[in-house]
Structure formats: C-alpha cells, structure tokens
Write an enzyme that holds these catalytic residues in place. Sequence first.
Site, short mmCIF file in Angstrom:
data_model
loop_
_atom_site.label_atom_id
_atom_site.label_comp_id
_atom_site.label_asym_id
_atom_site.label_seq_id
_atom_site.Cartn_x
_atom_site.Cartn_y
_atom_site.Cartn_z
N GLU A 93 53.37 21.16 53.75
CA GLU A 93 54.10 19.93 53.43
C GLU A 93 55.53 20.20 52.99
OE1 GLU A 93 52.72 17.29 54.38
OE2 GLU A 93 50.75 18.17 54.70
N ASP A 140 54.14 18.60 63.13
CA ASP A 140 52.70 18.58 63.37
C ASP A 140 52.39 18.63 64.86
OD1 ASP A 140 52.57 18.24 60.65
OD2 ASP A 140 52.09 16.11 60.73
#
Length: 736
Positions: free
Chosen positions: A124, A215
């Site tokens: 993250e 992602d």
Amino acid sequence: MSTVRLILTLHNHQPVGNFDGVFEAAYKESYLPFLEVLEGYPEIPFALHTSGPLMEWLVDRRPEYISRIRALVEAGRVEILGGGFYEPIMTMIPHRDRVGQIRDYSAYLEEIFPTRIRGMWVPERVWEQHLVSAISEAGIEYTILDDFHFQRAGISGDDLFGYYLTEDEGRLLKVFPGSETLRYTIPFQEPHATYEFLRRLGERRPGSTVVFADDGEKFGCWPNTYDHVYRNGWLNRFCDMILGNRDWLEATTFGRAVDSTIPLGKVYIPDGSYREMTEWVLPPAMHEDYLKASKQLEAGPIEGVARPFFRAGGYWRNFKSRYPESDEMYARMLGISRRLRELEAAGSADPDYLDVARRELYRGQCNCPYWHGAFGGLYLPHLRNAIYRSLIAAHNALDEAAGADGPRVSLEVADFNLDARQEVKLENESLVAMVRPALGGHLYELDARRAGVNVLATLERRPEAYHHAILEAIHRGTTARDGEAHGESPASIHDRVVLKQEGLDRLLMYDTYPRKALVDHFYPVDVTLDELVACRDVERGDFATGTYLSRVQRDGKRVVLIMERPGHAEGRDVRIRKTVEMSAGSPILDVRYELSEIPRDACLHFAVELNLAAMAGHADDRYFADLRGARLGMLDARLDLAHAEGISLSDEWLDLSVGLSWSRPGGLWCHAVETVSQSEAGFEGVYQSSAVIPHWHVTADDEGRWEVLIRMNVGTCRPAPAAKDLPVRDSTLAGV
C-alpha cells in the site's frame, strides 16, 4: 529523440483468508491472460510482485503458471520483486518482524525462481523513513513508492523520472517514483494517451526512467476490464505501441535501470502512502471537505501552481484510531509477537513450534483487514476472521512451544488494547476471553481455540464519507446497477457509484456503542425490537459504555473477574455487579449479574446484549436453535420471543456452536447487524454479526436485589447445556 525507459510493474495480491473462488477468478481473469499476452512480446520485460498468500496458492494450485514465470525469469524477461511474505503494512509491525518477513519471502522466492531478489514492493506504499533500516537490513537494494511521496518531499515535474537514494542510520536504499499519471491512463485510456505522455517527456527530459506500478487485478478483475483489456485488445495495442517506438522507448526492469544509470540525488521522504489512502483515512466530515476543496482548486486559475502544496492530511496509522476493531487486532498481534520474542530469547522453547508460531504470526499481519478504503478490507468478516484464525493458531503454537499442556486456567491484568487502561484476560485450554472494565465491562474478544475463531470479531456501524455519495446518487437517480458498462472504456473504481443491491439507504444507521458482548442496557418497558433495529434512542441507563470498577480472584482451578458500577436507570439509582468466571478443563464462561439497590416501586427493563460474529448470516448451515435443538432460522433472522431460556448459534462448516442459556426465563430479541461498505465492484450490505439480547422485566426482592446467571458454552455443533437448574451461587474465592 533520446531513449525513455519504461518499467512496467504488476502487483498481484490476494489476502490471507480470501475465498478460493476469488483466487481462482483472479487467476483466470487477470494473472493468466496477462501472462499469455506478454509471452507473445519477448522484447518487453516487466517486473512482477506476487504477494505471499497468492504465491503459495499458485505454487499449490497452478504450478504450470509458476513454470511459465520461471521460464521468463530465466530468459531475463521478468524481474521478480520481493517484500513482506504476507503483505503486512510495514509501519504496523515490529522491526524484527519486518526484517523476518522480507528475508523469509526472498528466500522462498529464490527457491522457486532462478534469481536473486534485489527489489521489493512496499504494501500500500505506506512509508515512514525509518523503514529504510529494516528494508536494507533484510538485503533489499531498491523499492518503489508513488510520485506523490516525492512531491511531498519537494520533488516535482520532470525530476520525478529516475530513482533517488534515501538513508536511515547510515543504511542506504534506492527508491523509484511510480507515475500517478500512468496509474490513471493504464489501462483506462487508449495506449495513445500513454504514448503522448512518454513522447513529450522524452522531448523535455531525454534519458528519463518512468515507472508504472499498480495492481495486476486492474487488468481483468476490476469491473468491465476483462473485455476491455483482452477481448477488445487493449493490452495487445499497448504492447504494439511500445514495440512501434523502440527507437526512443525502451521497456526495462528496475535492476537494469539501477545497473545502467546513476541516482538523481538523495531525498528524505515524509510519512505517507498513496494519495487516495491519505484521503480514506480522514474522518468522514473532513474527507468530504477535502474533496470539495480539491474540486474548487481544480476549477480555479492557480491549480497548476497550488497543487504541489495541496495535500491530504491523513496518516495511515490513524485507521487504528478510526476503527477500534483494527486496533484490537493490532494489539493482539503485537502481544503474540512480543511473546514469540520472549520465548525465543529464553532458549528453552521447542523450535519447531516456534517456527509454526512465527509463520502464523506473519499471516496474522496481512494488511487488508486492518484498514478500509475503496476495497472492503476491514468490512469483510472473512478477512478479519482469517487474521484471528492465524493469531489464535500462533497463540496455541506458543503454548505448545512453552510446554503448556492439559487442563489449566489463568488470569492476567494488563493494558492489552493499548488504551492506557487495564483489561483482563481469562484463559484456559479451550478459551481466551478479553474483558475491558473501563468500557461497559464488555467482553470484546472470545477465542474458541480449537476452532480458531474469535466469536466477537464484530464491527460497529459508523459513518463513512461514501455514505453521503450513496444517498446523493439514490436521490438524483444517477447510480449504475452492478454489471452495467460505463462507456467504451471502463471507469476507475474511484469514479464509480454502483449499488449491488436495493435498499442500501435503509441500512445506513449508526451504533452508539461497540458491538461486543455483555453490553448492559436499560430500556423503556414497552420498547420494541423494531425500535432497537432502527437504532432509536431508547437507552434509559448509563451502563452500556460506563466504567466498571473491577477486582480479580484466582485459585488453581478457576479464575474470577468481578466488576461493579453504581449508576442510573430510568432516573433511579441502581448498582450492577457483573462476575465473569472461567474454570480449567471447561469451554464454558459463566457470567453472573446481580442488580441491587433497586427501588421497591420500580419495574426496570434490563437487557444484556451479545453480538456474535465469525459466521455467515444467510446460509442453511449457519442457524439459530432453541435448547431442544429445533431450528429457529438462519443467523440473519429477526427473532422476537416472549419466553426463552437460551439459544444456540451454530456454524456447521466450522463445527462451531455458541450456546447461551440463562437461569431466569425472559424475552429474547435477535437481529442481524449489517453495514454498508464499498468494494471495487460497488456498494453493498455486509452481514457483520448477530445481536442476541435476552431481556427481563426486573422487580426487586425484599432486599432490593435481582440476579441472573448467563452461561456461554463455546464448543462443537451440539445444543448448549441449560443453566436454569444451576444454583446462583457466590463466586467468592479464597485468596487474591
């Protein structure tokens, strides 16, 4: 035009505890088709980070995929990135666990692939400068953050295309900025948008290195992207664009860029994460104000000048203050880590069990259920349950390592949840019970050790910034239904308002107390279940979140926590004495309530609320039953029984049953607690727990007293033993 280097980086991740079907769908819709396309372009290398939970699944379930990746690694076409084994937020876990997770995952990857792990993915992109020491100590040479991080350090414009050195306590690390522009053009805009961006950069800044890092699931798993990326040929067109411009555009890897170029300079990067994360962590009202201010800035004449100084003020660690449930998992995880460290230091514990405990601890540090943003995260019960399952398994392994065996019971007083107040842990070989006298005398964790389930892994309903967006969209009629297309190209999940079910506005209600167990209420005599479900203000006492004074008693076979509070109910003085007792060799927790100083002329409506989770709400094998075993409905059923002496909640899949019985017959209310949360697919209601609320109309005896014994039996799927025939006895023990 001089060369621009482009590093394509995919981060493929599935969290610990995600459903096998989700792994399988992501593999078929994203990981495999992306690989199949790139295999056809041998001139285009790329970097690949696969998180540990996903990599273990692929090794076990899709070894042919691993073989194909290995072949690309051997050919120099794929650079494998490491990281924390089970994708922890690095700032959330102790230094020794950071180093351990990174080293263990590098070793695991190097066994699978013929490579040396030089770089890593920061989960993250949550960053604090001290991480440099742990990352470097673990043997990593470089990593990637967002250009947003660098902008906050004063680096902007064309200075964001290369890599920098950073340092902590004399340890060095190379850090690449990832391009936010590319995160939003790839794959949501046609390849020409990326071409124009890179071409103009090459004209302005020859020799630049540009990083796309995001992602892998956005290439097929995100809504409407599979058709766009594969069936409609976006990825092929993108690769063709790269090959068609090889005279000035070079696809490369981090290792090659580091080996062939020098750093652009040195930088010290402020604490932060990617931009959206710094927004999500803000309190809802502040988040809305931030978005309004951002839109006003975009519409104004000074946007270009002011934007570098316009920063969201959120800080990742504050997810633990916004969500006490996250903080509870965090504190539990730290306690396991600390005990593991102490047993390792003692040198006498069984090393095999220590290895098991360490692996389960690392699993319990997987980041996803510790926060919430555009993805379900904390709001997904199965992910929270997976964290507790691993932490309970680690706890059990540490007991084995220490030689703990057979029937036993203990009681410990400490600040277990890091709130500067004392909590109480009661533990035997079957259960771990955590109680906080300072907040309502709540039972806030109850671990069924054999099943590996915390039956109090609940979630309170609270406002979220996107709730306003849901209501506004419903009011304007501008929502899309699940599965609808959004134009020729798919919209980013950050720009979509999709309702996955009808009636979400009716679920937008908020709790005024934690959804835990042993929550003590006084209600109006004529209150209804409908009023409770609707969160009406019907509380007539000050016990639900009040502070209880406490003392403990111990002997060799049982432990007792006694909590007392003088308070008020319906404007009258009332005192509650609440006693929690656990014995060695038993899966039973006994809770005895004694109400005293009750006015003779009063009739009080007393209720004890227990919110029980870790089970699906609407499934045939998850159900309520009475004490005779007759089913009363699934766990999301609403029950309003005028006369009950107990109830059980069963999950046959887990072989888990929580039996509740009480020594005085009374009424019983049960209802589901559902939240409204967002995910990449849209907004949806999520079952969180079942509220079980036995209640009584209380009148005093001659001494102004009233009492009841509630028994909790946590075991297998069998009816719980009744408590009605048990004597209500004094729990006083000799000695303290």
